[in-house]
Scaffold this motif. Structure first.
Motif, mmCIF file in Angstrom:
data_model
loop_
_atom_site.group_PDB
_atom_site.id
_atom_site.type_symbol
_atom_site.label_atom_id
_atom_site.label_comp_id
_atom_site.label_asym_id
_atom_site.label_seq_id
_atom_site.Cartn_x
_atom_site.Cartn_y
_atom_site.Cartn_z
ATOM 1 N N GLN A 5 -33.020 16.984 25.851
ATOM 2 C CA GLN A 5 -33.778 15.783 25.501
ATOM 3 C C GLN A 5 -35.284 16.024 25.457
ATOM 4 O O GLN A 5 -36.010 15.305 24.772
ATOM 5 C CB GLN A 5 -33.473 14.664 26.515
ATOM 6 C CG GLN A 5 -32.016 14.262 26.571
ATOM 7 C CD GLN A 5 -31.478 13.786 25.222
ATOM 8 O OE1 GLN A 5 -32.132 13.037 24.507
ATOM 9 N NE2 GLN A 5 -30.274 14.249 24.879
ATOM 10 N N VAL A 6 -35.783 17.015 26.181
ATOM 11 C CA VAL A 6 -37.240 17.197 26.285
ATOM 12 C C VAL A 6 -37.743 18.504 25.677
ATOM 13 O O VAL A 6 -38.953 18.670 25.495
ATOM 14 C CB VAL A 6 -37.707 17.124 27.759
ATOM 15 C CG1 VAL A 6 -37.343 15.776 28.354
ATOM 16 C CG2 VAL A 6 -37.107 18.254 28.599
ATOM 17 N N LEU A 7 -36.841 19.434 25.374
ATOM 18 C CA LEU A 7 -37.275 20.720 24.832
ATOM 19 C C LEU A 7 -37.329 20.647 23.307
ATOM 20 O O LEU A 7 -36.331 20.847 22.623
ATOM 21 C CB LEU A 7 -36.329 21.836 25.280
ATOM 22 C CG LEU A 7 -36.764 23.263 24.936
ATOM 23 C CD1 LEU A 7 -38.123 23.575 25.525
ATOM 24 C CD2 LEU A 7 -35.734 24.268 25.405
ATOM 25 N N HIS A 8 -38.487 20.325 22.805
ATOM 26 C CA HIS A 8 -38.686 20.290 21.357
ATOM 27 C C HIS A 8 -40.170 20.448 21.069
ATOM 28 O O HIS A 8 -41.015 20.265 21.951
ATOM 29 C CB HIS A 8 -38.165 18.979 20.753
ATOM 30 C CG HIS A 8 -38.805 17.754 21.335
ATOM 31 N ND1 HIS A 8 -40.012 17.248 20.882
ATOM 32 C CD2 HIS A 8 -38.424 16.926 22.349
ATOM 33 C CE1 HIS A 8 -40.333 16.166 21.567
ATOM 34 N NE2 HIS A 8 -39.391 15.949 22.479
ATOM 35 N N MET A 9 -40.501 20.802 19.846
ATOM 36 C CA MET A 9 -41.898 20.970 19.473
ATOM 37 C C MET A 9 -42.557 19.603 19.243
ATOM 38 O O MET A 9 -41.871 18.609 19.002
ATOM 39 C CB MET A 9 -42.026 21.809 18.195
ATOM 40 C CG MET A 9 -41.263 23.137 18.196
ATOM 41 S SD MET A 9 -41.744 24.324 19.458
ATOM 42 C CE MET A 9 -40.416 24.152 20.660
ATOM 43 N N GLU A 308 -45.922 21.098 25.180
ATOM 44 C CA GLU A 308 -46.381 19.794 25.642
ATOM 45 C C GLU A 308 -45.251 18.817 25.988
ATOM 46 O O GLU A 308 -45.300 18.174 27.048
ATOM 47 C CB GLU A 308 -47.328 19.157 24.631
ATOM 48 C CG GLU A 308 -47.945 17.865 25.132
ATOM 49 C CD GLU A 308 -49.117 17.404 24.291
ATOM 50 O OE1 GLU A 308 -50.005 16.739 24.844
ATOM 51 O OE2 GLU A 308 -49.153 17.707 23.082
ATOM 52 N N PRO A 309 -44.222 18.643 25.151
ATOM 53 C CA PRO A 309 -43.163 17.697 25.521
ATOM 54 C C PRO A 309 -42.504 18.038 26.863
ATOM 55 O O PRO A 309 -42.182 17.143 27.653
ATOM 56 C CB PRO A 309 -42.164 17.816 24.359
ATOM 57 C CG PRO A 309 -43.000 18.254 23.197
ATOM 58 C CD PRO A 309 -44.001 19.198 23.787
ATOM 59 N N VAL A 312 -45.083 17.117 29.644
ATOM 60 C CA VAL A 312 -45.226 15.666 29.781
ATOM 61 C C VAL A 312 -44.043 15.078 30.548
ATOM 62 O O VAL A 312 -44.198 14.194 31.389
ATOM 63 C CB VAL A 312 -45.366 14.997 28.397
ATOM 64 C CG1 VAL A 312 -45.207 13.477 28.504
ATOM 65 C CG2 VAL A 312 -46.718 15.320 27.776
ATOM 66 N N SER A 313 -42.855 15.574 30.276
ATOM 67 C CA SER A 313 -41.659 15.049 30.937
ATOM 68 C C SER A 313 -41.692 15.312 32.440
ATOM 69 O O SER A 313 -41.071 14.585 33.219
ATOM 70 C CB SER A 313 -40.390 15.656 30.328
ATOM 71 O OG SER A 313 -40.257 17.024 30.688
ATOM 72 N N HIS A 314 -42.407 16.353 32.852
ATOM 73 C CA HIS A 314 -42.445 16.706 34.279
ATOM 74 C C HIS A 314 -43.677 16.165 34.986
ATOM 75 O O HIS A 314 -43.582 15.607 36.090
ATOM 76 C CB HIS A 314 -42.401 18.233 34.438
ATOM 77 C CG HIS A 314 -42.252 18.680 35.862
ATOM 78 N ND1 HIS A 314 -41.034 18.730 36.506
ATOM 79 C CD2 HIS A 314 -43.172 19.084 36.780
ATOM 80 C CE1 HIS A 314 -41.208 19.138 37.753
ATOM 81 N NE2 HIS A 314 -42.508 19.365 37.949
ATOM 82 N N PHE A 315 -44.848 16.301 34.359
ATOM 83 C CA PHE A 315 -46.105 15.935 35.018
ATOM 84 C C PHE A 315 -46.686 14.600 34.553
ATOM 85 O O PHE A 315 -47.561 14.042 35.217
ATOM 86 C CB PHE A 315 -47.162 17.021 34.774
ATOM 87 C CG PHE A 315 -46.839 18.348 35.412
ATOM 88 C CD1 PHE A 315 -46.928 18.511 36.780
ATOM 89 C CD2 PHE A 315 -46.437 19.421 34.634
ATOM 90 C CE1 PHE A 315 -46.639 19.736 37.375
ATOM 91 C CE2 PHE A 315 -46.151 20.650 35.207
ATOM 92 C CZ PHE A 315 -46.249 20.801 36.582
ATOM 93 N N GLY A 316 -46.228 14.106 33.410
ATOM 94 C CA GLY A 316 -46.811 12.890 32.863
ATOM 95 C C GLY A 316 -47.871 13.201 31.817
ATOM 96 O O GLY A 316 -48.438 14.296 31.780
ATOM 97 N N GLU A 317 -48.167 12.221 30.992
ATOM 98 C CA GLU A 317 -49.047 12.444 29.840
ATOM 99 C C GLU A 317 -50.496 12.700 30.240
ATOM 100 O O GLU A 317 -51.155 13.585 29.694
ATOM 101 C CB GLU A 317 -48.965 11.239 28.894
ATOM 102 C CG GLU A 317 -49.622 11.480 27.557
ATOM 103 C CD GLU A 317 -49.273 10.414 26.534
ATOM 104 O OE1 GLU A 317 -49.918 10.398 25.477
ATOM 105 O OE2 GLU A 317 -48.359 9.613 26.805
ATOM 106 N N SER A 318 -51.024 11.935 31.186
ATOM 107 C CA SER A 318 -52.440 12.080 31.555
ATOM 108 C C SER A 318 -52.713 13.434 32.204
ATOM 109 O O SER A 318 -53.730 14.082 31.918
ATOM 110 C CB SER A 318 -52.867 10.948 32.489
ATOM 111 O OG SER A 318 -52.106 10.969 33.690
ATOM 112 N N VAL A 319 -51.820 13.886 33.068
ATOM 113 C CA VAL A 319 -51.982 15.182 33.723
ATOM 114 C C VAL A 319 -51.894 16.313 32.703
ATOM 115 O O VAL A 319 -52.670 17.274 32.735
ATOM 116 C CB VAL A 319 -50.927 15.373 34.833
ATOM 117 C CG1 VAL A 319 -50.937 16.816 35.349
ATOM 118 C CG2 VAL A 319 -51.187 14.410 35.974
ATOM 119 N N THR A 320 -50.954 16.187 31.777
ATOM 120 C CA THR A 320 -50.772 17.216 30.759
ATOM 121 C C THR A 320 -51.992 17.313 29.853
ATOM 122 O O THR A 320 -52.419 18.416 29.465
ATOM 123 C CB THR A 320 -49.503 16.930 29.936
ATOM 124 O OG1 THR A 320 -48.370 16.893 30.811
ATOM 125 C CG2 THR A 320 -49.281 17.999 28.882
#
Length: 353
Positions: A5-9, A308-309, A312-320
């Motif tokens: 679900q999260v591993l994509h470009m 990035e995806p 983001v799934s692990h740390f969140g968008e702002s941290v990334t």
């Protein structure tokens, strides 16, 4: 974490999209073209199929998605002219994980077909294009249904983060400080995944069908060598700094590991021989300098489009976002000094009877 679900470009056509940050991947596709042309030529001359089924595994989206398909069809059309044969019917299957930006691909189909017909300038028969979402570590197609299966810069990704690597503290991949059990776990997961990949493709390919794969590997026998791990070491440095400043919790950082493995050529060869379904026509090793990306900014953007995806799934968008601001400067400061190169392993395999 469910990687399917999260591993994509990064999708779309924006500044940080994979479509606009895949110059290195395009360079490698061009670099392997002679081997690919030879493989499809031998396949077609030996079998002369009236309907030719081609799959691209890990197709992503952007200008590279149709490049291999277009070049492959051009080779076959030229052969048809030389042999005075009618063009085959083309069945094209584009595969990636469900999170891939298939919408952008589908929206460009008509343009692709029109451009291809204009370039070929022959009476090309029907060309059907299908999306095939799913993991290439599982079955994707019916038995004996594929003639030519291609994959470039995808198979270094694992099906999951290896088990039992919680003690890989301070790292997000393999490094010289990684415990021996972590190094072993990554290698074992690679062997499981690659063997299963080969087994699935062997069931899907017709007898004599070709499997053409290029993946990122390494030149050193040491799996933590800088020739494959340096980009992740730079990112780990940035994450460690963010932990020290309280931006990321240490437990959150230590629970993140990148699901990739960059094999040594002998490791690839060993698994092909052990699995046993394919004759190995060729195993070629080449290198591309990170300078192909012109500068540190482009190198960081390329990495961002890929990772990035997942981040983001692990740390969140702002941290990334903060991470990549730091990472861009880090790469610009250090990458030229390291003269970093990417090692490519390209294999041409024929399915045994």
């Amino acid at each position: 974490m469910d990687l399917t679900q999260v591993l994509h470009m990064n999708g779309g056509v924006g500044e940080e999209s994979y479509a606009n940050n895949s110059v290195l991947q395009r360079k490698v596709i061009s670099l392997t073209k002679p081997l690919r042309d030879e493989a499809i030529t031998n396949l077609y001359r030996n079998s002369l199929p009236k309907s030719l089924a081609i799959a691209d595994l890990g197709c992503s989206c952007g200008p590279n998605t149709f490049l291999v398909i277009s070049e492959t069809i051009k080779v076959v059309e030229k052969l048809c002219q030389e042999m005075n044969h009618k063009s085959p019917e083309y069945k094209i299957f584009l595969n990636d994980l469900p999170g891939n930006d298939f919408n952008t691909i589908f929206q460009s189909l008509d343009t692709f077909k029109e451009n291809l017909r204009n370039e070929i300038k022959t009476e090309m028969d029907h060309c059907y294009i299908f999306g095939a979402p799913g993991s290439f570590y599982s079955r994707l197609f019916p038995d004996n249904s594929m003639h030519f299966v291609h994959s470039s810069y995808s198979l270094q990704f694992l099906s999951k983060v290896p088990n039992g690597i919680e003690n890989n503290k301070g790292n997000i991949y393999l490094s010289s400080t990684s415990p021996s059990n972590v190094i072993k776990a990554y290698y074992e997961q690679y062997k499981i995944d690659f063997s299963h990949f080969l087994k699935c493709r062997a069931q899907e390919l017709v007898e004599g069908g070709r499997l053409f794969v290029t993946l990122i590997g390494r030149q050193s026998e040491e799996p933590w060598s800088k020739d494959c791990c340096y980009i992740w070491e730079l990112m780990a440095t940035d994450l460690n700094d963010m932990v020290s400043k309280g931006i990321i919790k240490e437990e959150k950082f230590n629970s993140f590991n990148v699901p990739v493995y960059y094999p040594y050529p002998s490791e690839v060869k060993s698994e092909i021989l052990n699995e046993g379904s394919f004759d190995m026509d060729q195993l070629d090793v080449s290198q591309v300098n990170f300078y192909e990306l012109d500068n540190g900014f482009n190198t960081a953007q390329c990495t961002r489009a890929i990772a990035e995806p997942l981040l983001v799934s692990h740390f969140g968008e702002s941290v990334t976002k903060e991470l990549f601001n730091r990472f861009q400067k880090n790469v610009s400061d250090h990458m030229p000094k390291e003269q970093a190169k990417v090692t490519n392993i390209t294999m041409v395999l024929t399915r045994k009877p």
